[in-house]
Design a protein around this motif. Sequence first.
Motif, PDB file in Angstrom:
ATOM      1  N   GLU A   7      -7.643  18.191  22.734  1.00 53.85           N
ATOM      2  CA  GLU A   7      -6.300  18.642  23.095  1.00 53.85           C
ATOM      3  C   GLU A   7      -5.246  17.599  22.714  1.00 53.85           C
ATOM      4  OE1 GLU A   7      -3.990  19.275  27.290  1.00 53.85           O
ATOM      5  OE2 GLU A   7      -6.015  20.122  27.150  1.00 53.85           O
ATOM      6  N   ILE A   8      -5.545  16.337  22.966  1.00 54.66           N
ATOM      7  CA  ILE A   8      -4.614  15.254  22.633  1.00 54.66           C
ATOM      8  C   ILE A   8      -4.429  15.151  21.125  1.00 54.66           C
ATOM      9  CG2 ILE A   8      -4.336  12.729  22.646  1.00 54.66           C
ATOM     10  CD1 ILE A   8      -5.727  12.817  25.460  1.00 54.66           C
ATOM     11  N   ILE A   9      -5.521  15.216  20.381  1.00 58.12           N
ATOM     12  CA  ILE A   9      -5.434  15.152  18.915  1.00 58.12           C
ATOM     13  C   ILE A   9      -4.595  16.310  18.387  1.00 58.12           C
ATOM     14  CG2 ILE A   9      -6.761  15.403  16.772  1.00 58.12           C
ATOM     15  CD1 ILE A   9      -9.003  13.796  18.187  1.00 58.12           C
ATOM     16  N   ASN A  10      -4.839  17.497  18.898  1.00 57.87           N
ATOM     17  CA  ASN A  10      -4.080  18.675  18.452  1.00 57.87           C
ATOM     18  C   ASN A  10      -2.601  18.565  18.814  1.00 57.87           C
ATOM     19  OD1 ASN A  10      -6.292  19.932  17.288  1.00 57.87           O
ATOM     20  ND2 ASN A  10      -6.827  21.012  19.151  1.00 57.87           N
ATOM     21  N   MET A  11      -2.291  17.937  19.928  1.00 56.58           N
ATOM     22  CA  MET A  11      -0.906  17.758  20.341  1.00 56.58           C
ATOM     23  C   MET A  11      -0.191  16.778  19.401  1.00 56.58           C
ATOM     24  SD  MET A  11       0.518  16.177  23.933  1.00 56.58           S
ATOM     25  CE  MET A  11      -0.198  14.575  23.575  1.00 56.58           C
ATOM     26  N   ILE A  12      -0.872  15.714  19.037  1.00 57.09           N
ATOM     27  CA  ILE A  12      -0.266  14.682  18.208  1.00 57.09           C
ATOM     28  C   ILE A  12      -0.160  15.125  16.748  1.00 57.09           C
ATOM     29  CG2 ILE A  12      -0.623  12.348  17.275  1.00 57.09           C
ATOM     30  CD1 ILE A  12      -1.770  11.658  20.068  1.00 57.09           C
ATOM     31  N   SER A  13      -1.189  15.787  16.264  1.00 55.98           N
ATOM     32  CA  SER A  13      -1.201  16.205  14.857  1.00 55.98           C
ATOM     33  C   SER A  13      -1.793  17.610  14.742  1.00 55.98           C
ATOM     34  CB  SER A  13      -2.016  15.211  14.033  1.00 55.98           C
ATOM     35  OG  SER A  13      -1.935  15.534  12.669  1.00 55.98           O
ATOM     36  N   PRO A  14      -0.962  18.621  14.960  1.00 56.96           N
ATOM     37  CA  PRO A  14      -1.446  20.012  14.954  1.00 56.96           C
ATOM     38  C   PRO A  14      -2.100  20.441  13.632  1.00 56.96           C
ATOM     39  CG  PRO A  14       0.789  19.901  15.811  1.00 56.96           C
ATOM     40  CD  PRO A  14       0.447  18.538  15.283  1.00 56.96           C
ATOM     41  N   ALA A  15      -1.761  19.785  12.539  1.00 57.50           N
ATOM     42  CA  ALA A  15      -2.315  20.169  11.240  1.00 57.50           C
ATOM     43  C   ALA A  15      -3.763  19.709  11.060  1.00 57.50           C
ATOM     44  CB  ALA A  15      -1.453  19.596  10.120  1.00 57.50           C
ATOM     45  N   VAL A  16      -4.200  18.785  11.904  1.00 59.06           N
ATOM     46  CA  VAL A  16      -5.559  18.246  11.799  1.00 59.06           C
ATOM     47  C   VAL A  16      -6.514  19.104  12.619  1.00 59.06           C
ATOM     48  CG1 VAL A  16      -7.006  16.265  12.380  1.00 59.06           C
ATOM     49  CG2 VAL A  16      -4.747  15.900  11.416  1.00 59.06           C
ATOM     50  N   ASP A  17      -7.671  19.412  12.035  1.00 57.95           N
ATOM     51  CA  ASP A  17      -8.712  20.148  12.754  1.00 57.95           C
ATOM     52  C   ASP A  17      -9.583  19.128  13.481  1.00 57.95           C
ATOM     53  OD1 ASP A  17     -10.733  21.739  13.732  1.00 57.95           O
ATOM     54  OD2 ASP A  17     -11.435  22.430  11.774  1.00 57.95           O
ATOM     55  N   ALA A  18      -9.352  18.977  14.771  1.00 58.93           N
ATOM     56  CA  ALA A  18     -10.041  17.959  15.562  1.00 58.93           C
ATOM     57  C   ALA A  18     -11.545  18.163  15.611  1.00 58.93           C
ATOM     58  CB  ALA A  18      -9.469  17.924  16.972  1.00 58.93           C
ATOM     59  N   GLU A  19     -11.998  19.384  15.380  1.00 65.08           N
ATOM     60  CA  GLU A  19     -13.431  19.659  15.465  1.00 65.08           C
ATOM     61  C   GLU A  19     -14.125  19.634  14.100  1.00 65.08           C
ATOM     62  OE1 GLU A  19     -14.808  22.172  18.621  1.00 65.08           O
ATOM     63  OE2 GLU A  19     -12.740  22.809  18.971  1.00 65.08           O
ATOM     64  N   ASP A  20     -13.395  19.286  13.063  1.00 67.56           N
ATOM     65  CA  ASP A  20     -13.962  19.180  11.726  1.00 67.56           C
ATOM     66  C   ASP A  20     -14.926  18.003  11.671  1.00 67.56           C
ATOM     67  OD1 ASP A  20     -14.554  18.927   9.036  1.00 67.56           O
ATOM     68  OD2 ASP A  20     -12.479  18.826   8.371  1.00 67.56           O
ATOM     69  N   GLU A  21     -16.157  18.246  11.243  1.00 68.34           N
ATOM     70  CA  GLU A  21     -17.166  17.185  11.167  1.00 68.34           C
ATOM     71  C   GLU A  21     -16.765  16.073  10.203  1.00 68.34           C
ATOM     72  OE1 GLU A  21     -21.091  18.624  10.410  1.00 68.34           O
ATOM     73  OE2 GLU A  21     -21.025  20.038  12.081  1.00 68.34           O
ATOM     74  N   ASN A  22     -15.920  16.390   9.233  1.00 70.63           N
ATOM     75  CA  ASN A  22     -15.490  15.406   8.242  1.00 70.63           C
ATOM     76  C   ASN A  22     -14.207  14.683   8.644  1.00 70.63           C
ATOM     77  OD1 ASN A  22     -17.633  15.966   6.432  1.00 70.63           O
ATOM     78  ND2 ASN A  22     -16.559  17.812   5.790  1.00 70.63           N
ATOM     79  N   LEU A  23     -13.708  14.987   9.831  1.00 73.02           N
ATOM     80  CA  LEU A  23     -12.492  14.335  10.307  1.00 73.02           C
ATOM     81  C   LEU A  23     -12.715  12.838  10.406  1.00 73.02           C
ATOM     82  CD1 LEU A  23      -9.642  14.396  11.643  1.00 73.02           C
ATOM     83  CD2 LEU A  23     -10.822  14.647  13.823  1.00 73.02           C
ATOM     84  N   ASN A  24     -11.773  12.077   9.871  1.00 70.28           N
ATOM     85  CA  ASN A  24     -11.777  10.628  10.024  1.00 70.28           C
ATOM     86  C   ASN A  24     -10.374  10.250  10.472  1.00 70.28           C
ATOM     87  OD1 ASN A  24     -11.731   7.825   9.783  1.00 70.28           O
ATOM     88  ND2 ASN A  24     -13.274   7.871   8.184  1.00 70.28           N
ATOM     89  N   ILE A  25     -10.222  10.091  11.772  1.00 70.24           N
ATOM     90  CA  ILE A  25      -8.911   9.862  12.362  1.00 70.24           C
ATOM     91  C   ILE A  25      -8.234   8.651  11.733  1.00 70.24           C
ATOM     92  CG2 ILE A  25      -7.711   9.254  14.504  1.00 70.24           C
ATOM     93  CD1 ILE A  25      -9.955  10.943  15.927  1.00 70.24           C
ATOM     94  N   SER A  26      -8.985   7.592  11.511  1.00 66.83           N
ATOM     95  CA  SER A  26      -8.390   6.379  10.960  1.00 66.83           C
ATOM     96  C   SER A  26      -7.841   6.598   9.550  1.00 66.83           C
ATOM     97  CB  SER A  26      -9.381   5.220  10.979  1.00 66.83           C
ATOM     98  OG  SER A  26     -10.498   5.501  10.176  1.00 66.83           O
ATOM     99  N   GLU A  27      -8.343   7.594   8.842  1.00 69.66           N
ATOM    100  CA  GLU A  27      -7.850   7.905   7.495  1.00 69.66           C
ATOM    101  C   GLU A  27      -6.880   9.087   7.486  1.00 69.66           C
ATOM    102  OE1 GLU A  27     -11.156   8.488   4.888  1.00 69.66           O
ATOM    103  OE2 GLU A  27     -11.887   6.442   5.156  1.00 69.66           O
ATOM    104  N   ASP A  28      -7.081  10.054   8.376  1.00 77.02           N
ATOM    105  CA  ASP A  28      -6.298  11.290   8.348  1.00 77.02           C
ATOM    106  C   ASP A  28      -4.992  11.208   9.137  1.00 77.02           C
ATOM    107  OD1 ASP A  28      -8.302  12.374   6.804  1.00 77.02           O
ATOM    108  OD2 ASP A  28      -9.293  13.365   8.477  1.00 77.02           O
ATOM    109  N   PHE A  29      -4.856  10.211  10.009  1.00 81.18           N
ATOM    110  CA  PHE A  29      -3.630  10.038  10.789  1.00 81.18           C
ATOM    111  C   PHE A  29      -2.799   8.918  10.167  1.00 81.18           C
ATOM    112  CE2 PHE A  29      -4.219  11.739  15.344  1.00 81.18           C
ATOM    113  CZ  PHE A  29      -4.956  12.816  14.902  1.00 81.18           C
ATOM    114  N   ASP A  30      -1.478   9.059  10.235  1.00 84.16           N
ATOM    115  CA  ASP A  30      -0.650   7.935   9.801  1.00 84.16           C
ATOM    116  C   ASP A  30      -0.537   6.937  10.958  1.00 84.16           C
ATOM    117  OD1 ASP A  30       1.474   8.696  11.544  1.00 84.16           O
ATOM    118  OD2 ASP A  30       2.430   9.886   9.984  1.00 84.16           O
ATOM    119  N   SER A  31       0.074   5.813  10.699  1.00 87.07           N
ATOM    120  CA  SER A  31       0.107   4.746  11.700  1.00 87.07           C
ATOM    121  C   SER A  31       0.830   5.164  12.978  1.00 87.07           C
ATOM    122  CB  SER A  31       0.746   3.483  11.120  1.00 87.07           C
ATOM    123  OG  SER A  31       2.061   3.758  10.681  1.00 87.07           O
TER     124      SER A  31
END
Length: 73
Positions: A7-31
């Motif tokens: 829920e927090i990830i979706n709130m901060i970055s709605p375009a990111v699929d938080a449940e994606d197995e390939n998600l890499n927050i450190s790479e997919d999020f900006d600073s």
Amino acid sequence: MRDKVIEIINMISPAVDAEDENLNISEDFDSMDIIALIAELEDTFDIEITMEEKTEENFENVDTLVKMIERLQ
């Protein structure tokens, strides 16, 4: 806890699929998103994420975030 982290990830970055197995927050999020994520996790779970915890390994995906939160509680 996992659902709240998603829920927090979706709130901060709605375009990111938080449940994606390939998600890499450190790479997919900006600073600014990372800073917002850390602040929200600290507030929500009443933890302090120290500099030692701010590693790519801890910010890979939802599961690594949950493990870090559990360790810090």
